[in-house]
Write a protein that holds these residues in place. Structure first.
Motif, PDB file in Angstrom:
ATOM      1  N   UNK A  53       0.825  -1.206   0.000  1.00  0.00           N
ATOM      2  CA  UNK A  53       0.000   0.000   0.000  1.00  0.00           C
ATOM      3  C   UNK A  53       0.859   1.255   0.000  1.00  0.00           C
ATOM      4  N   UNK A  54       0.280   2.313  -0.504  1.00  0.00           N
ATOM      5  CA  UNK A  54       0.920   3.626  -0.509  1.00  0.00           C
ATOM      6  C   UNK A  54      -0.085   4.625   0.056  1.00  0.00           C
ATOM      7  N   UNK A  55       0.352   5.390   1.031  1.00  0.00           N
ATOM      8  CA  UNK A  55      -0.536   6.394   1.623  1.00  0.00           C
ATOM      9  C   UNK A  55       0.233   7.675   1.900  1.00  0.00           C
ATOM     10  N   UNK A  56      -0.504   8.733   2.112  1.00  0.00           N
ATOM     11  CA  UNK A  56       0.138  10.002   2.447  1.00  0.00           C
ATOM     12  C   UNK A  56       0.803   9.892   3.808  1.00  0.00           C
ATOM     13  N   UNK A  57       1.989  10.433   3.892  1.00  0.00           N
ATOM     14  CA  UNK A  57       2.731  10.406   5.148  1.00  0.00           C
ATOM     15  C   UNK A  57       2.415  11.672   5.934  1.00  0.00           C
ATOM     16  N   UNK A  58       1.655  11.532   6.982  1.00  0.00           N
ATOM     17  CA  UNK A  58       1.261  12.684   7.793  1.00  0.00           C
ATOM     18  C   UNK A  58       2.123  12.759   9.048  1.00  0.00           C
ATOM     19  N   UNK A  59       2.612  13.954   9.333  1.00  0.00           N
ATOM     20  CA  UNK A  59       3.414  14.193  10.533  1.00  0.00           C
ATOM     21  C   UNK A  59       2.786  15.329  11.319  1.00  0.00           C
ATOM     22  N   UNK A  60       3.082  15.359  12.609  1.00  0.00           N
ATOM     23  CA  UNK A  60       2.536  16.405  13.479  1.00  0.00           C
ATOM     24  C   UNK A  60       3.619  17.435  13.796  1.00  0.00           C
ATOM     25  N   UNK A  61       3.304  18.655  13.474  1.00  0.00           N
ATOM     26  CA  UNK A  61       4.197  19.776  13.788  1.00  0.00           C
ATOM     27  C   UNK A  61       3.371  20.928  14.333  1.00  0.00           C
ATOM     28  N   UNK A  62       3.801  21.443  15.459  1.00  0.00           N
ATOM     29  CA  UNK A  62       3.077  22.544  16.105  1.00  0.00           C
ATOM     30  C   UNK A  62       1.601  22.204  16.308  1.00  0.00           C
ATOM     31  N   UNK A  63       1.384  20.944  16.773  1.00  0.00           N
ATOM     32  CA  UNK A  63       0.030  20.470  17.054  1.00  0.00           C
ATOM     33  C   UNK A  63      -0.862  20.412  15.818  1.00  0.00           C
ATOM     34  N   UNK A  64      -0.250  20.347  14.650  1.00  0.00           N
ATOM     35  CA  UNK A  64      -1.015  20.239  13.414  1.00  0.00           C
ATOM     36  C   UNK A  64      -0.545  19.056  12.593  1.00  0.00           C
TER      37      UNK A  64
END
Length: 202
Positions: A53-64
């Protein structure tokens, strides 16, 4: 019953800002894993992809939560004869791998062994049901005439049931010390059967 088949699961992933590059990087890792398995004697035809599978890589920065490229993930699976030699050579090979991965083992009965086990369990369950019926009739001062009906399994689950499903062994591998390379012994798999005998009595 000691499982005769081992299942090796290797999970790899690759993160890149570009969709195509995340897949290309994953393919390179997959090829390296495959070559390592072939190097220790396993055939290409036995090495399979169980999940991709391929998915968007989401990271958290400044609570976002923000998008940070793409993460491509693949699970490679190999079934092999369960013995200490195979387990040890797999762990030994991947202890030297430069490719990052997660690795775990599961174990099962092969179809032929499972069929033989099922036949034996049915015999034992039937014998147990007869012995209990004879004991109850003796204690109750009644006579067993003949078996009127036989029911196999239950209303919701006919056939041999797996008693304990936790028969896997997981190891996250980055560096493997000598104690792990020596291998391990998987737990036995326990099955049960339900046989209902209905008797004519007097």
């Amino acid at each position: 019953m000691t499982p005769d088949t081992g299942i090796l699961n290797i999970t790899i992933d690759n993160i890149n800002l570009d969709f195509s590059k995340s897949i290309n990087g994953l393919n390179s890792k997959s090829q390296d894993i495959t070559e390592q398995l072939k190097k220790i004697g396993f055939k290409q035809s036995s090495i399979r992809t169980d999940d991709f599978n391929v998915r968007k890589n989401r990271v958290y920065r400044n609570n976002k939560s923000i998008d940070s490229g793409y993460k491509a993930t693949q699970q490679i699976q190999l079934e092999f004869k369960n013995d200490q030699k195979n387990i040890t050579k797999i762990l030994d090979q991947f202890s030297k791998s430069s490719t990052e991965f997660n690795l775990n083992f599961n174990f099962k009965l092969s179809d032929s062994l499972k069929e033989n086990v099922q036949k034996q369990i049915i015999k034992l369950a039937t014998r147990d049901a007869i012995e209990k019926a004879e004991l109850i009739s003796s204690a109750s001062n009644i006579d067993l005439i003949k078996i009127k009906q036989i029911k196999y399994g239950t209303n919701y689950n006919s056939g041999m049931r797996l008693y304990n499903r936790n028969n896997g062994v997981a190891e996250v591998v980055s560096t493997i010390d000598n104690s792990i390379i020596k291998g391990f012994t998987p737990k036995d798999i326990v099955y049960s059967e339900n046989i209902l005998l209905v008797w004519d009595i007097k």
